[in-house]
Enzyme design. Structure first.
Site, PDB file in Angstrom:
ATOM      1  N   ASP A 183       0.824  -1.210   0.000  1.00  0.00           N
ATOM      2  CA  ASP A 183       0.000   0.000   0.000  1.00  0.00           C
ATOM      3  C   ASP A 183       0.858   1.260   0.000  1.00  0.00           C
ATOM      4  O   ASP A 183       0.611   2.201  -0.754  1.00  0.00           O
ATOM      5  CB  ASP A 183      -0.897   0.031   1.249  1.00  0.00           C
ATOM      6  CG  ASP A 183      -2.061  -0.931   1.172  1.00  0.00           C
ATOM      7  OD1 ASP A 183      -2.751  -0.928   0.144  1.00  0.00           O
ATOM      8  OD2 ASP A 183      -2.280  -1.682   2.144  1.00  0.00           O
ATOM      9  N   ILE A 184       1.839   1.287   0.877  1.00  0.00           N
ATOM     10  CA  ILE A 184       2.597   2.517   1.109  1.00  0.00           C
ATOM     11  C   ILE A 184       3.465   2.891  -0.084  1.00  0.00           C
ATOM     12  O   ILE A 184       3.548   4.073  -0.453  1.00  0.00           O
ATOM     13  CB  ILE A 184       3.429   2.379   2.394  1.00  0.00           C
ATOM     14  CG1 ILE A 184       2.490   2.394   3.608  1.00  0.00           C
ATOM     15  CG2 ILE A 184       4.469   3.484   2.517  1.00  0.00           C
ATOM     16  CD1 ILE A 184       3.172   2.133   4.927  1.00  0.00           C
TER      17      ILE A 184
END
Length: 403
Positions: A183-184
Site C-alpha cells: 500500500d505505502i
C-alpha cells in the site's frame, strides 16, 4: 518530541487536492501531499472512511471518531461528507472539482465512472485537473490487466509483485514484509505522479489521467529480480537477513538483541577485522576480497556472529559506530528512546479532539529548509469541515443539507 507546525508551509501550499481515497494506499498518497503543504479535502461518504474504525482508539471515543490508524495517514486534511450517490452530493462534488488541481481515488475499476465522476466527466468541468487512481492492477486507460477487476490488498501486491518470494529465511516459500509496503509504496509513487502531472498541467493547461497499480509498484521495488532473471536466468530466493552478492551484509545476534553490520568493502572489512581481533582475515585467502567473502559467506557470518554474540548491542555500536556501517535492530520503544528521531522531527506530538491526550505520529521524512513540510493539523472528525468547504465553493447550507 517534535512539534507540529502552525500552518501549511510546504512547497505545495498553492495546490488543492480532492481526496476520495479510503484505507491506506490512497490516504498515504494524499497524506504526503498534505505534509508538503497541499490543501487536501477528504471527501467522505456518510459512513466515513473505513479506516476510522481501526485502532488503537483513544479513551474519549465520543470526542474522537477515529483511532491511531486514521490519525496517522489523514493528518493535515479537511473532511467533507458528500453522498455522491445522490444528485445533490454529486453536483456539489463537481463544483469542488472546478477549483481543484487534482483528484485522487483508490476504488475498484469503473466505480467512479459509474458514479458519474470518472476522469472524462471531470475533465469536461476542469480541463486542467489531474486525476490519479491507485488500484491493485491498474486502470484500463493505461494498460488492461487480466486481473483488472480483482480486488487487492497489501499482501496480494507483495506476493504478486515479487517481494514475498525474496523475503524470509533461506529455504522458505517467502514472507510478507512487516510494513504494508504493498500500500505505502504505491501511495508514495502516486504522490510523485500527482505532483509531476500538476507541474505539466500548469505549463500546458491540460490535466491528465494517471494511475499506479499496486502490483506494478512492488515489481518496481523489486527491480533486482527482473534484471537477474532477464540477464542470467537467476530466480532470486529468500536470503534470510543477508544478500547473495555482498558479505558481510547481515543481521547478527548480540548478547541482548541484534545489530545490522555491513562491511562488504575492503576498508570497512579491515576495520571490522581489527575490531573483532582477527586482523589476519584481511589477507586470509577465504576473506581477502569481496568475491572471496561472498564465496565463503557462511564462514564469514560465523566469525562475525561469534564476536557479536559475546557483546551487547551497545558495546558493538560503541566499538564500530561511525567506522563501519552498523545499527541496532530497534523496536518502537528503542526508536522513542533514540535521539535521532527527535533531532530529525520524526516523532511528532499531535493534539487530538475530545478529552484525549496528544498522540505521537511518525513525521514527514522530506525535509525542506525554505518551505518546511510537516504536521500542522490533526486528522479531522467526520465531516468536520463540510460547511467551510462548501462555503468556499459558494454552495449554500441548504444545498449541503440536501446532499
Amino acid at each position: 518530541m517534535g512539534q507540529s507546525l502552525n500552518a501549511r508551509t510546504g512547497p505545495l501550499s498553492d495546490v488543492r487536492i480532492l481526496d476520495l481515497t479510503q484505507a491506506l494506499a490512497g490516504p498515504y498518497c494524499t497524506m504526503l501531499l498534505a505534509d508538503l503543504g497541499a490543501d487536501v479535502v477528504k471527501v467522505e461518504p456518510p459512513g466515513g472512511d473505513m479506516g476510522r474504525s481501526l485502532g488503537p482508539h483513544p479513551a474519549d471515543r465520543k470526542g474522537c471518531d477515529y483511532g491511531g490508524y486514521f490519525a496517522s495517514v489523514n493528518r493535515n486534511k479537511r473532511s467533507i461528507v458528500l453522498d455522491i450517490k445522490t444528485d445533490a452530493g454529486r453536483d456539489a462534488f463537481l463544483r469542488l472539482v472546478k477549483t481543484a488541481d487534482a483528484v485522487v481515488e483508490n476504488a475498484k475499476t469503473g466505480v467512479m465512472d459509474r458514479a458519474g465522476i470518472g476522469y472524462e466527466r471531470l475533465r469536461e468541468i476542469n480541463p486542467a485537473v489531474v486525476y490519479a487512481a491507485i488500484r491493485g492492477f491498474g486502470d484500463p486507460r493505461t494498460g488492461l490487466s487480466p486481473y483488472a477487476d480483482w480486488p487487492a490488498f497489501d499482501i496480494v501486491a507483495q506476493s504478486m509483485g515479487g517481494l514475498v518470494a525474496v523475503t524470509g529465511p533461506q529455504g522458505s516459500a517467502g514472507y510478507r514484509v512487516g510494513p504494508a509496503a504493498g500500500d505505502i509504496y504505491p501511495g508514495t509513487l502516486a504522490a510523485l505522479g500527482v505532483v509531476s502531472a500538476i507541474h505539466a498541467a500548469r505549463r500546458t493547461g491540460q490535466g491528465q489521467f494517471l494511475d499506479v497499480a499496486m502490483y506494478d509498484a512492488i515489481l518496481a521495488l523489486c527491480e533486482m529480480i527482473v534484471y537477474s532473471y532477464a540477464g542470467g536466468g537467476v530466480i532470486r530466493e529468500p536470503a534470510g537477513n543477508g544478500t547473495p552478492v555482498l558479505c558481510p551484509f547481515d543481521i547478527f545476534p548480540t548478547r541482548d538483541g541484534a545489530v545490522a553490520i555491513a562491511a562488504p568493502g575492503e576498508n570497512h572489512w579491515k576495520i571490522l577485522c581489527d575490531a573483532i581481533g582477527r586482523p589476519d582475515l584481511v589477507t586470509d585467502d577465504r576473506t581477502r576480497n569481496g568475491h572471496r567473502r561472498v564465496a565463503n559467506a557462511d564462514f564469514v557470518r560465523g566469525l562475525v556472529s561469534d564476536w557479536t554474540k559475546a557483546h551487547s548491542t551497545r558495546e558493538i555500536t560503541a566499538a564500530i559506530g561511525g567506522k563501519v556501517p552498523v545499527g541496532p535492530v530497534n523496536t518502537a520503544k528503542d526508536i522513542f528512546e533514540d535521539p535521532h528521531p527527535r533531532a530529525r522531527g520524526m516523532l511528532v506530538e499531535v493534539e487530538q479532539p475530545g478529552d484525549n491526550p496528544p498522540l505521537v505520529l511518525a513525521g514527514c521524512p522530506i525535509k525542506l529548509t525554505g518551505t518546511p513540510s510537516g504536521i500542522y493539523a490533526r486528522a479531522p472528525r467526520l465531516g468536520e469541515n463540510t460547511e467551510q468547504i462548501l462555503a468556499e465553493a459558494g454552495i449554500s447550507i441548504a444545498h449541503k443539507e440536501q446532499s
